[in-house]
Design a protein around this motif. Structure first.
Motif, mmCIF file in Angstrom:
data_model
loop_
_atom_site.group_PDB
_atom_site.id
_atom_site.type_symbol
_atom_site.label_atom_id
_atom_site.label_comp_id
_atom_site.label_asym_id
_atom_site.label_seq_id
_atom_site.Cartn_x
_atom_site.Cartn_y
_atom_site.Cartn_z
ATOM 1 N N ARG A 116 0.858 -1.188 0.000
ATOM 2 C CA ARG A 116 0.000 0.000 0.000
ATOM 3 C C ARG A 116 0.897 1.241 0.000
ATOM 4 O O ARG A 116 1.039 1.931 0.996
ATOM 5 N N HIS A 117 1.474 1.524 -1.156
ATOM 6 C CA HIS A 117 2.509 2.556 -1.210
ATOM 7 C C HIS A 117 1.940 3.969 -1.143
ATOM 8 O O HIS A 117 2.651 4.890 -0.725
ATOM 9 N N THR A 118 0.704 4.153 -1.562
ATOM 10 C CA THR A 118 0.090 5.473 -1.389
ATOM 11 C C THR A 118 0.016 5.828 0.085
ATOM 12 O O THR A 118 0.421 6.920 0.504
ATOM 13 N N GLU A 119 -0.505 4.899 0.884
ATOM 14 C CA GLU A 119 -0.585 5.135 2.339
ATOM 15 C C GLU A 119 0.804 5.247 2.948
ATOM 16 O O GLU A 119 1.031 6.047 3.867
ATOM 17 N N ALA A 120 1.760 4.467 2.434
ATOM 18 C CA ALA A 120 3.118 4.513 2.972
ATOM 19 C C ALA A 120 3.740 5.894 2.762
ATOM 20 O O ALA A 120 4.404 6.439 3.654
ATOM 21 N N ILE A 121 3.544 6.475 1.580
ATOM 22 C CA ILE A 121 4.074 7.814 1.302
ATOM 23 C C ILE A 121 3.440 8.840 2.233
ATOM 24 O O ILE A 121 4.125 9.721 2.779
ATOM 25 N N GLN A 122 2.141 8.734 2.430
ATOM 26 C CA GLN A 122 1.450 9.671 3.320
ATOM 27 C C GLN A 122 1.995 9.576 4.742
ATOM 28 O O GLN A 122 2.283 10.595 5.385
ATOM 29 N N GLU A 123 2.135 8.355 5.228
ATOM 30 C CA GLU A 123 2.598 8.174 6.606
ATOM 31 C C GLU A 123 4.052 8.614 6.764
ATOM 32 O O GLU A 123 4.428 9.143 7.808
ATOM 33 N N ARG A 124 4.851 8.418 5.734
ATOM 34 C CA ARG A 124 6.252 8.821 5.861
ATOM 35 C C ARG A 124 6.391 10.331 5.889
ATOM 36 O O ARG A 124 7.247 10.869 6.619
ATOM 37 N N LEU A 125 5.585 11.042 5.119
ATOM 38 C CA LEU A 125 5.646 12.497 5.210
ATOM 39 C C LEU A 125 5.146 12.969 6.574
ATOM 40 O O LEU A 125 5.666 13.940 7.130
ATOM 41 N N ARG A 126 4.146 12.292 7.107
ATOM 42 C CA ARG A 126 3.690 12.632 8.455
ATOM 43 C C ARG A 126 4.785 12.384 9.480
ATOM 44 O O ARG A 126 4.928 13.150 10.441
ATOM 45 N N ALA A 127 5.569 11.328 9.267
ATOM 46 C CA ALA A 127 6.708 11.082 10.166
ATOM 47 C C ALA A 127 7.711 12.227 10.075
ATOM 48 O O ALA A 127 8.243 12.689 11.099
ATOM 49 N N ALA A 180 -1.147 7.029 -8.139
ATOM 50 C CA ALA A 180 -0.891 5.863 -7.292
ATOM 51 C C ALA A 180 0.537 5.904 -6.773
ATOM 52 O O ALA A 180 1.475 6.219 -7.507
ATOM 53 N N GLY A 181 0.702 5.596 -5.490
ATOM 54 C CA GLY A 181 2.030 5.522 -4.922
ATOM 55 C C GLY A 181 2.811 4.341 -5.482
ATOM 56 O O GLY A 181 2.235 3.316 -5.835
ATOM 57 N N THR A 182 4.121 4.496 -5.561
ATOM 58 C CA THR A 182 4.989 3.449 -6.097
ATOM 59 C C THR A 182 6.104 3.155 -5.104
ATOM 60 O O THR A 182 6.431 3.986 -4.250
ATOM 61 N N PRO A 183 6.727 1.965 -5.211
ATOM 62 C CA PRO A 183 7.874 1.675 -4.335
ATOM 63 C C PRO A 183 8.993 2.697 -4.481
ATOM 64 O O PRO A 183 9.631 3.068 -3.490
ATOM 65 N N ALA A 184 9.243 3.153 -5.722
ATOM 66 C CA ALA A 184 10.314 4.127 -5.937
ATOM 67 C C ALA A 184 10.001 5.451 -5.245
ATOM 68 O O ALA A 184 10.875 6.057 -4.612
ATOM 69 N N ALA A 185 8.754 5.921 -5.348
ATOM 70 C CA ALA A 185 8.383 7.178 -4.704
ATOM 71 C C ALA A 185 8.476 7.055 -3.186
ATOM 72 O O ALA A 185 8.895 7.996 -2.507
ATOM 73 N N TYR A 186 8.089 5.905 -2.664
ATOM 74 C CA TYR A 186 8.199 5.719 -1.207
ATOM 75 C C TYR A 186 9.663 5.670 -0.780
ATOM 76 O O TYR A 186 10.018 6.220 0.271
ATOM 77 N N ALA A 187 10.513 5.028 -1.579
ATOM 78 C CA ALA A 187 11.928 4.954 -1.238
ATOM 79 C C ALA A 187 12.550 6.344 -1.157
ATOM 80 O O ALA A 187 13.372 6.620 -0.276
ATOM 81 N N VAL A 188 12.143 7.237 -2.065
ATOM 82 C CA VAL A 188 12.648 8.618 -2.031
ATOM 83 C C VAL A 188 12.196 9.312 -0.746
ATOM 84 O O VAL A 188 12.979 10.010 -0.085
ATOM 85 N N MET A 189 10.936 9.118 -0.364
ATOM 86 C CA MET A 189 10.417 9.741 0.854
ATOM 87 C C MET A 189 11.117 9.179 2.090
ATOM 88 O O MET A 189 11.461 9.929 3.016
ATOM 89 N N ARG A 190 11.331 7.882 2.120
ATOM 90 C CA ARG A 190 12.003 7.261 3.271
ATOM 91 C C ARG A 190 13.442 7.744 3.384
ATOM 92 O O ARG A 190 13.927 8.035 4.490
ATOM 93 N N ASP A 191 14.144 7.854 2.238
ATOM 94 C CA ASP A 191 15.522 8.337 2.259
ATOM 95 C C ASP A 191 15.590 9.772 2.767
ATOM 96 O O ASP A 191 16.485 10.122 3.553
ATOM 97 N N LEU A 192 14.637 10.609 2.350
ATOM 98 C CA LEU A 192 14.610 11.990 2.840
ATOM 99 C C LEU A 192 14.388 12.021 4.345
ATOM 100 O O LEU A 192 15.036 12.797 5.062
ATOM 101 N N ASP A 193 13.493 11.186 4.838
ATOM 102 C CA ASP A 193 13.230 11.130 6.278
ATOM 103 C C ASP A 193 14.503 10.777 7.042
ATOM 104 O O ASP A 193 14.840 11.407 8.056
ATOM 105 N N GLU A 194 15.236 9.774 6.559
ATOM 106 C CA GLU A 194 16.455 9.355 7.246
ATOM 107 C C GLU A 194 17.509 10.451 7.223
ATOM 108 O O GLU A 194 18.223 10.673 8.216
ATOM 109 N N ARG A 195 17.635 11.156 6.114
ATOM 110 C CA ARG A 195 18.626 12.238 6.037
ATOM 111 C C ARG A 195 18.234 13.420 6.910
ATOM 112 O O ARG A 195 19.093 14.064 7.533
ATOM 113 N N LEU A 196 16.937 13.703 6.967
ATOM 114 C CA LEU A 196 16.483 14.817 7.801
ATOM 115 C C LEU A 196 16.713 14.527 9.284
ATOM 116 O O LEU A 196 16.958 15.460 10.071
#
Length: 208
Positions: A116-127, A180-196
């Motif tokens: 569920r990558h759409t929800e994953a992207i949303q939750e990662r930005l909330r994180a 629709a969310g994709t694994p690649a888009a979520y990976a970019v969001m997750r990487d940004l979270d880790e760097r931030l």
């Protein structure tokens, strides 16, 4: 009894078209009308080529017509998606439940693992948003949009301003734009979270 006129040739058609365009009403024709008229004439010429241009000429004209139609369909779909996004109500980043940054990350990883990558992207930005609030890099503003978050966080962390703006667009695309969310888009969001999480705010008075 009047005789029926036979088909006219291309030269005669061109002459009549020139006479038609010489009429006074075309002197004040708008640019949009001119473009539309030229486009329809272009399609008409292609159809003539399909009908009487031989095998090779007809094939080339048919390919060009197909490409034109595909382009028009793609343009129409893009405009409809943009219109739907513009009409969609824009709400804040967070949902009704108050969660910590760690809880949002766990929810994002769980959603990503389940596809569920759409929800994953949303939750990662909330994180990201909650983490920045917990570190006092942005204010805890209720109802803040993704764009507002990116703008405020970009002032505190100017080196991440571009990445934050891109993350806000990704969030808006999957939330309001029907993308629709994709694994690649979520990976970019997750990487940004880790760097931030490792980033430190710019000192007061430092150049952007």
């Amino acid at each position: 009894m009047p005789f029926l006129a036979g088909p006219i040739g291309r030269d005669e058609a061109a002459r009549r078209a020139a006479e038609e365009l010489a009429r006074p009403e075309y002197a004040h024709e708008s640019l949009l009308d001119q473009l539309y008229r030229h486009f329809t004439q272009f399609l008409s010429d292609l159809l003539d080529a399909v009908a009487g241009g031989g095998t090779a000429g007809g094939f080339v004209a048919a390919v060009v017509i197909t490409l034109v139609l595909v382009g028009l369909v793609a343009l129409g779909a893009w405009r409809l998606r943009r219109a739907a996004r513009d009409r969609a109500p824009v709400h804040g980043v967070f949902g009704a439940r108050v969660m910590t940054a760690a809880e949002h990350r766990e929810a994002a990883e769980r959603a990503a693992a389940e596809g569920r990558h759409t929800e994953a992207i949303q939750e990662r930005l909330r994180a990201i948003a909650r983490d920045l609030e917990e570190r006092a890099l942005v204010d805890g503003q209720p109802g803040r949009t993704a764009d507002e978050l990116a703008a405020e966080a970009g002032r505190a962390l100017p080196g991440f301003a571009g990445d934050l703006a891109a993350a806000a667009r990704s969030f808006d695309d999957v939330t309001y734009g029907g993308v629709a969310g994709t694994p690649a888009a979520y990976a970019v969001m997750r990487d940004l979270d880790e760097r931030l999480r490792q980033a430190r705010p710019a000192p007061l008075g430092a150049p952007a």
